[in-house]
Structures are given as structure tokens and as C-alpha cells.
Design a protein around this motif. Structure first.
Motif, mmCIF file in Angstrom:
data_model
loop_
_atom_site.group_PDB
_atom_site.id
_atom_site.type_symbol
_atom_site.label_atom_id
_atom_site.label_comp_id
_atom_site.label_asym_id
_atom_site.label_seq_id
_atom_site.Cartn_x
_atom_site.Cartn_y
_atom_site.Cartn_z
ATOM 1 N N ASN A 42 36.813 28.486 38.948
ATOM 2 C CA ASN A 42 35.538 28.480 39.351
ATOM 3 C C ASN A 42 34.793 29.478 38.234
ATOM 4 N N VAL A 43 35.549 30.544 37.469
ATOM 5 C CA VAL A 43 34.998 31.214 36.785
ATOM 6 C C VAL A 43 34.558 30.629 35.500
ATOM 7 N N ALA A 44 35.768 29.821 35.014
ATOM 8 C CA ALA A 44 35.654 28.940 33.802
ATOM 9 C C ALA A 44 34.603 27.930 33.875
ATOM 10 N N ARG A 45 34.450 27.392 34.982
ATOM 11 C CA ARG A 45 33.242 26.075 35.464
ATOM 12 C C ARG A 45 32.231 26.605 35.403
ATOM 13 N N SER A 46 31.909 27.951 35.989
ATOM 14 C CA SER A 46 30.552 28.599 36.035
ATOM 15 C C SER A 46 29.950 28.885 34.810
ATOM 16 N N PHE A 47 30.892 29.522 33.987
ATOM 17 C CA PHE A 47 30.463 29.788 32.498
ATOM 18 C C PHE A 47 30.044 28.632 31.799
ATOM 19 N N TYR A 48 31.034 27.502 31.860
ATOM 20 C CA TYR A 48 30.404 26.406 31.059
ATOM 21 C C TYR A 48 29.275 25.631 31.542
#
Length: 421
Positions: A323-329
Motif C-alpha cells: 500500500n505504501v508503494a501503491r500510494s506513492f505511485y
């Protein structure tokens, strides 16, 4: 899952893909020539057509005829080659969903055509130009309202039909499994797989299936638009001048996000699948405990719940970094289109209306390429359900059950339950 609703699924889907590709190639290569043979003259307008006239041009009328003929030829072949109880829903229904989705995408193209004159008029009016009067803006607003009404009607009717289509698919799965219940009843979680998994499979396919068709149709409709708008943008930050800059930027950014998040979330489908197994095992033991006082003892429930807790904690950890990676993207995606347009904006090469067109077209194309990014959590859930139903069906075909059925944390659980039963 598929055999119950579609005739000879492997052959059917392969032939459908081949037919779609062939029909598309013929449409772009020979479509105008065929139209002229039947008396239809296809003329391309140099300027985008604004309003409802966009949907009744000669080219659109020819497309309606061409699509109908292509569908009837394909359906007639399958009706004769492999008759199926659900053939009207699975074949003609699928074709109708594809057409309505494409029409809905064309509505978005019509709205995008409207953006340039409207926002250019706004820019001119704010700049104090006297040739813009109130009536011009009112007329453009009325045109938007007409297109929006068409969009709303198409969306509502499509969702209504898709809901019935998916429920028929669930009905077909339900009766297919219950007709083989004597072979399936001893499979772990059989009742859940027939009732809950078919329901969840149907509900996910309702949204996911339409969205993937919408993504493909959006690409077909908006790629030419984005390519045409690329003439207004010649330079990109860092890379400088490249051919079709907007199109290349959209493809690069979307592929980067898709590959990046697919790698980050690669463990999630297996964990979701095992989560369904440990939950089913706990539920099954509790159900047995309702009728047998020797089942569902505190020690057994404690062990089963320990498996549930362990799998959930692993899920929480893996979803944390995903979720961290997806939110940043996704946050970076909000400003990416503006970022690549900065060199063009600062030199004043485009108007406000063209900017709005570019932003909309770029967003439509990049979102379509980012289908996996946007739908990844739902895809994960669908994969776990698909695996459960797939291993369920392995009992009917005599195939060996997938190794994931007996993987890692589930080994002791399965063996213990097998001994008790």
C-alpha cells in the motif's frame, strides 16, 4: 467456472480473440472500401465534431452495421458448431457488453472534443475578448448536458444488463457444481465454494470484467486522440525531443507502475488463497461442533485460530509495504502529466482548451495502461477465489490438486483434519 457458461471455453476464447483481431484489422484496413461498396461514403472531418452529431456520422453508422454483422457471423458459427444452454447470454450477451462499453468510451471522446471550444471560450472571456458572449457559453453547456445524459443512460443500462449477465453465470456455476455434488461434497469447504465463492467470483467479475473491457476500449478510442494531440508537444523534460512524446510518456509511465507494483505485490495472491483455506477450516470445525460434542474442542479451535492469526499477520505486513508503494505511485501519477507539459506550457504553445484535452486524453490512456495498478487488490482476491474453485474442480476431472492446497502452514492443518474425518 467457464465450461458451465461458455461453449468449449478454450476453443471459444481463442476463436473470439482471433475473430476480434481479424475484424479489427479488416475495419481499419478495408472498412472504408467495404462501406463504399454498399453506398456509404466515409468522410473524415478536419475538425472534431462537437455534440450528439458525433454519434450519427456516416462512419459511426457504418460501424454499427459492421459490428452487428461481425457478431452475427461469430454467434451463428458457435450456435451450430457447439450449441450450449447459455449461448445467448454468453455469446450475444458478451458482444452487447463489449459494444456498450465501447459506446461509453466514445461518449468520453465526445466530451473531450467539447473541452477545447469550451475552455478556449473561457480563456478568451477571462482575457477580455469581446467576441465571446453569454449565449456561446450557454450553448456549449447545453451540448455538454446532452452528452452527459447519453453517458448516464449508457452507464445505467450497461450496469443493469451486466448484473443480469453475471447472475446467469453464477446460476450456471451453481447448478454445474450441485449436479456433481456427490463427488464434491467431501472436498474441504465444499459448501462455501459452491455458495460463497461462486457469489464472490460473480460479483468481482461484474466489476473487474467490465473494467478490463473498458480499459481496452479506452485505449482503442483515445490512443489516436493522444497521438494527434502530440503535435502540440515537441519537448519533454530530461529526454528532450522524441516522436509522439505524449504517447511514449504514457506508455513508459504506465508500464513502470504496472511492473513495479506487480513485483511488490507478488506474494499477496498466495496469502489471500491460504487465508481462505484457514478460515474455511476453522468454520468447518465449528459447524461440526454444533452436532458433535467431541469436535470443536478449545485445543482444536485454538490451533485452528492460531493458523488464522498467523496468516492474517503475514497479510497485514505484506499489504503494508504494498500500500505504501501503491500510494506513492498514485500520488506521483497525479502530477506526472503536468510535469511533462511544463516546457510546452511556459512557452505558450497551447491554449487552455488544448491543455484540458491533453490532460484528459493522457489520463484516459495512462489509466487504461495502469489497469493492473488500479485493480490489483481486486485481482488478488479474484486469483484466490479462482484457485479455490480450480482445485475444487480438480476433483471432477481427476487431476492432482494444486500444491498450494497443501503448502507450508496448511500441512499440519490438513493432516489433522484428515485424521479426524
Amino acid at each position: 467456472m467457464f465450461e458451465c457458461f461458455f461453449p468449449r471455453p478454450k476453443v471459444f476464447f481463442s476463436s473470439a480473440i482471433i475473430w476480434i483481431v481479424l475484424s479489427t484489422v479488416i475495419w481499419f484496413w478495408l472498412g472504408e472500401n467495404i462501406a463504399s461498396l454498399i453506398g456509404l461514403s466515409i468522410t473524415e472531418s478536419s475538425e472534431p465534431i462537437i455534440g450528439l452529431k458525433y454519434f450519427v456520422t456516416t462512419k459511426f453508422i457504418w460501424f454499427y452495421i459492421y459490428y452487428l454483422l461481425s457478431t452475427l457471423i461469430f454467434a451463428s458459427f458457435w450456435f451450430k458448431y457447439s450449441p450450449h444452454r447459455w449461448q445467448y447470454w454468453s455469446i450475444l450477451g458478451s458482444s452487447l457488453i463489449i459494444f456498450s462499453t465501447y459506446f461509453g468510451v466514445q461518449v468520453m471522446v465526445a466530451i473531450n472534443n467539447w473541452r477545447r471550444p469550451f475552455f478556449d471560450s473561457i480563456q478568451s472571456a477571462l482575457g477580455g475578448e469581446s467576441n465571446i458572449v453569454s449565449e456561446d457559453l450557454y450553448i456549449l453547456m447545453l451540448i455538454f448536458a446532452q452528452i452527459a445524459f447519453i453517458s448516464l443512460a449508457v452507464f445505467v443500462l450497461t450496469r443493469f444488463f451486466v448484473s443480469h449477465y453475471i447472475f446467469r453465470w453464477r446460476t450456471a456455476m451453481n447448478f454445474y457444481y450441485t449436479n456433481h455434488w456427490q463427488k464434491l461434497r467431501n472436498v474441504e469447504g465444499a459448501a462455501q465454494r459452491v455458495q460463497e465463492d461462486t457469489m464472490r467470483f460473480a460479483s468481482i467479475m461484474e466489476g473487474l470484467g467490465v473494467s478490463i473491457i473498458d480499459a481496452v476500449m479506452t485505449l482503442i478510442a483515445f490512443l489516436p486522440v493522444l497521438l494527434a494531440l502530440s503535435e502540440y508537444v515537441t519537448v519533454l523534460p530530461i529526454v528532450g525531443e522524441i516522436p509522439a512524446p505524449l504517447l511514449n510518456a504514457a506508455i513508459f509511465w504506465s508500464l513502470f507502475g504496472t511492473i513495479f507494483l506487480a513485483i511488490v505485490g507478488i506474494k499477496l495472491p498466495g496469502l489471500e488463497f491460504r487465508n481462505q483455506r484457514v478460515e474455511a477450516s476453522l468454520r468447518k470445525e465449528l459447524v461440526y461442533g454444533e452436532d458433535d460434542e467431541e469436535r470443536a474442542t478449545p485445543q482444536t479451535i485454538s490451533q485452528l485460530f492460531s493458523n488464522v492469526r498467523k496468516n492474517y499477520f503475514r497479510l497485514y505486513f505484506h499489504y503494508l509495504y504494498f500500500n505504501v508503494a501503491r500510494s506513492f505511485y498514485l500520488q506521483a501519477d497525479n502530477i506526472f502529466s503536468y510535469l511533462i507539459l511544463i516546457p510546452t506550457i511556459v512557452v505558450g504553445k497551447i491554449t487552455f482548451g488544448i491543455l484540458q484535452q491533453i490532460l484528459t486524453a493522457f489520463s484516459q490512456v495512462s489509466n487504461s495502461f495502469q489497469y493492473i495498478v488500479n485493480a490489483w487488490p481486486t485481482i488478488i482476491e479474484l486469483i484466490s477465489i479462482f484457485k479455490r474453485l480450480q482445485t475444487f474442480e480438480a476433483t471432477l476431472s481427476g487431476k492432482s490438486i494444486s500444491k498450494i492446497e497443501y503448502n507450508n502452514d496448511d500441512d499440519v492443518l490438513v493432516e489433522d483434519n484428515a485424521e479426524k474425518e
